[in-house]
Write a protein that holds these residues in place. Structure first.
Motif, PDB file in Angstrom:
ATOM      1  N   LEU A   7       5.592  22.553 -43.436  1.00  9.06           N
ATOM      2  CA  LEU A   7       6.549  22.998 -42.620  1.00  9.06           C
ATOM      3  C   LEU A   7       7.172  24.518 -43.043  1.00  9.06           C
ATOM      4  N   CYS A   8       7.439  25.169 -42.296  1.00 12.03           N
ATOM      5  CA  CYS A   8       7.888  26.513 -42.350  1.00 12.03           C
ATOM      6  C   CYS A   8       9.486  26.676 -41.862  1.00 12.03           C
ATOM      7  N   ARG A   9      10.418  27.501 -42.383  1.00 14.95           N
ATOM      8  CA  ARG A   9      11.660  27.638 -41.966  1.00 14.95           C
ATOM      9  C   ARG A   9      11.675  27.907 -40.740  1.00 14.95           C
ATOM     10  N   THR A  10      10.678  28.625 -39.812  1.00 14.32           N
ATOM     11  CA  THR A  10      10.687  28.991 -38.448  1.00 14.32           C
ATOM     12  C   THR A  10      10.474  27.652 -37.509  1.00 14.32           C
ATOM     13  N   ASP A  11      10.036  26.497 -38.339  1.00 13.98           N
ATOM     14  CA  ASP A  11       9.823  25.138 -37.423  1.00 13.98           C
ATOM     15  C   ASP A  11      11.185  24.509 -37.263  1.00 13.98           C
ATOM     16  N   LEU A  12      12.102  24.980 -38.051  1.00  8.86           N
ATOM     17  CA  LEU A  12      13.384  24.087 -38.284  1.00  8.86           C
ATOM     18  C   LEU A  12      14.096  23.388 -37.067  1.00  8.86           C
ATOM     19  N   ASP A  13      14.210  24.513 -36.109  1.00  8.56           N
ATOM     20  CA  ASP A  13      14.884  24.250 -34.935  1.00  8.56           C
ATOM     21  C   ASP A  13      13.946  23.042 -34.181  1.00  8.56           C
ATOM     22  N   GLU A  31      26.886  22.438 -33.372  1.00  8.09           N
ATOM     23  CA  GLU A  31      27.552  21.652 -34.773  1.00  8.09           C
ATOM     24  C   GLU A  31      26.317  20.834 -35.099  1.00  8.09           C
ATOM     25  N   ALA A  32      26.219  19.662 -34.321  1.00  9.17           N
ATOM     26  CA  ALA A  32      25.101  18.589 -34.554  1.00  9.17           C
ATOM     27  C   ALA A  32      23.902  19.115 -34.972  1.00  9.17           C
ATOM     28  N   ARG A  33      23.192  20.255 -34.113  1.00 17.73           N
ATOM     29  CA  ARG A  33      22.008  20.773 -34.402  1.00 17.73           C
ATOM     30  C   ARG A  33      22.097  21.457 -35.614  1.00 17.73           C
ATOM     31  N   ALA A  34      23.029  22.147 -35.940  1.00 20.80           N
ATOM     32  CA  ALA A  34      23.092  22.987 -37.151  1.00 20.80           C
ATOM     33  C   ALA A  34      23.207  21.966 -38.729  1.00 20.80           C
ATOM     34  N   GLY A  35      23.851  20.659 -38.075  1.00 19.48           N
ATOM     35  CA  GLY A  35      23.656  19.899 -39.345  1.00 19.48           C
ATOM     36  C   GLY A  35      22.302  19.249 -39.721  1.00 19.48           C
ATOM     37  N   THR A  36      21.751  18.922 -38.343  1.00 19.13           N
ATOM     38  CA  THR A  36      20.311  18.499 -38.578  1.00 19.13           C
ATOM     39  C   THR A  36      19.540  19.366 -39.316  1.00 19.13           C
ATOM     40  N   ILE A  37      19.546  20.733 -38.903  1.00 20.98           N
ATOM     41  CA  ILE A  37      18.706  21.763 -39.456  1.00 20.98           C
ATOM     42  C   ILE A  37      19.074  21.923 -40.940  1.00 20.98           C
ATOM     43  N   ALA A  38      20.199  22.045 -41.352  1.00 19.66           N
ATOM     44  CA  ALA A  38      20.662  21.926 -42.729  1.00 19.66           C
ATOM     45  C   ALA A  38      19.847  21.042 -43.471  1.00 19.66           C
ATOM     46  N   ARG A  39      20.072  19.636 -42.957  1.00 16.66           N
ATOM     47  CA  ARG A  39      19.536  18.498 -43.535  1.00 16.66           C
ATOM     48  C   ARG A  39      17.920  18.812 -44.064  1.00 16.66           C
ATOM     49  N   LEU A  40      17.260  19.083 -42.985  1.00 19.01           N
ATOM     50  CA  LEU A  40      15.609  19.341 -43.076  1.00 19.01           C
ATOM     51  C   LEU A  40      15.392  20.601 -43.976  1.00 19.01           C
ATOM     52  N   ALA A  41      16.271  21.843 -43.729  1.00 19.25           N
ATOM     53  CA  ALA A  41      16.279  22.851 -44.595  1.00 19.25           C
ATOM     54  C   ALA A  41      16.508  22.577 -46.080  1.00 19.25           C
ATOM     55  N   PHE A  42      17.272  21.796 -46.427  1.00 18.60           N
ATOM     56  CA  PHE A  42      17.503  21.192 -47.808  1.00 18.60           C
ATOM     57  C   PHE A  42      16.368  20.751 -48.491  1.00 18.60           C
ATOM     58  N   SER A  43      15.826  19.829 -48.061  1.00 23.56           N
ATOM     59  CA  SER A  43      14.290  19.398 -48.350  1.00 23.56           C
ATOM     60  C   SER A  43      13.258  20.561 -48.594  1.00 23.56           C
ATOM     61  N   LEU A  44      13.228  21.359 -47.556  1.00 24.73           N
ATOM     62  CA  LEU A  44      12.285  22.387 -47.312  1.00 24.73           C
ATOM     63  C   LEU A  44      12.393  23.224 -48.582  1.00 24.73           C
ATOM     64  N   LEU A  53       4.359  19.406 -41.135  1.00 28.76           N
ATOM     65  CA  LEU A  53       4.697  19.265 -39.698  1.00 28.76           C
ATOM     66  C   LEU A  53       3.465  18.822 -39.070  1.00 28.76           C
ATOM     67  N   ALA A  54       3.397  18.056 -38.134  1.00 29.82           N
ATOM     68  CA  ALA A  54       2.205  17.544 -37.338  1.00 29.82           C
ATOM     69  C   ALA A  54       2.406  18.023 -35.847  1.00 29.82           C
ATOM     70  N   GLU A  55       1.485  18.928 -35.569  1.00 30.57           N
ATOM     71  CA  GLU A  55       1.318  19.314 -34.126  1.00 30.57           C
ATOM     72  C   GLU A  55      -0.124  18.930 -33.302  1.00 30.57           C
ATOM     73  N   ARG A  56       0.238  18.952 -31.936  1.00 25.12           N
ATOM     74  CA  ARG A  56      -0.886  18.788 -31.064  1.00 25.12           C
ATOM     75  C   ARG A  56      -0.601  19.876 -30.077  1.00 25.12           C
ATOM     76  N   ALA A  57      -1.801  20.650 -30.062  1.00 26.19           N
ATOM     77  CA  ALA A  57      -1.706  21.966 -29.125  1.00 26.19           C
ATOM     78  C   ALA A  57      -0.453  22.806 -29.493  1.00 26.19           C
ATOM     79  N   GLY A  58      -0.192  22.708 -30.448  1.00 27.41           N
ATOM     80  CA  GLY A  58       0.866  23.568 -30.892  1.00 27.41           C
ATOM     81  C   GLY A  58       2.513  23.359 -30.735  1.00 27.41           C
ATOM     82  N   VAL A  59       2.568  21.862 -30.256  1.00 30.65           N
ATOM     83  CA  VAL A  59       3.765  21.306 -30.146  1.00 30.65           C
ATOM     84  C   VAL A  59       3.823  20.297 -31.390  1.00 30.65           C
TER      85      VAL A  59
END
Length: 140
Positions: A7-13, A31-44, A53-59
């Protein structure tokens, strides 16, 4: 074809949208999106080698994040898009996260109440134990 990569920082959104959708949560506002991004960013940020991150055809279709603290391995996040469930992707992401904890004897997962998740954890040798859920203010 599904690929799993760090997972990369550019993937967080995108990862935040995936994570919230997998748990039936809405990111109703910035605010809700920022909170979730912050939670995932902390672990990253604290354990970049434990975030996948798992992707299929770039998604993005799945995410796992694990933390190491002393001798303890913690599964911080495991989410698979609803349309990609039942394909073994949760197991693949969990195996990546578990590999990050190689050599650690203590493991902790705070799971949702989804029986599929609990069966997955049990299938890789983790003990499933009931916990207490309480609401209100503690006294004494």
């Amino acid at each position: 074809m599904v690929s799993v990569r760090p997972l990369c920082r550019t993937d967080l959104d995108a990862a935040a949208g995936l994570w919230s959708s997998a748990f039936g949560l809405e990111l109703a506002d910035d605010e809700a999106r920022a909170g979730t991004i912050a939670r995932l960013a902390f672990s990253l940020d604290t354990d970049p080698r434990g975030s996948f991150l798992a992707e299929r055809a770039g998604v993005p279709i799945g995410i796992s994040q694990a933390l190491r603290r002393g001798g303890l391995w913690v599964l911080s996040s495991l989410a698979v898009a609803e349309h990609a469930r039942g394909e073994g992707l949760g197991r693949v992401l969990l195996e990546h996260a578990l590999a990050y904890g190689n050599g650690l004897e203590k493991r902790l997962v705070v799971s949702s109440d989804d029986p599929r998740a609990m069966m997955l954890y049990a299938s890789v040798g983790l003990d499933v134990r009931m916990t207490l859920h309480a609401e209100g203010r503690a006294r004494g």
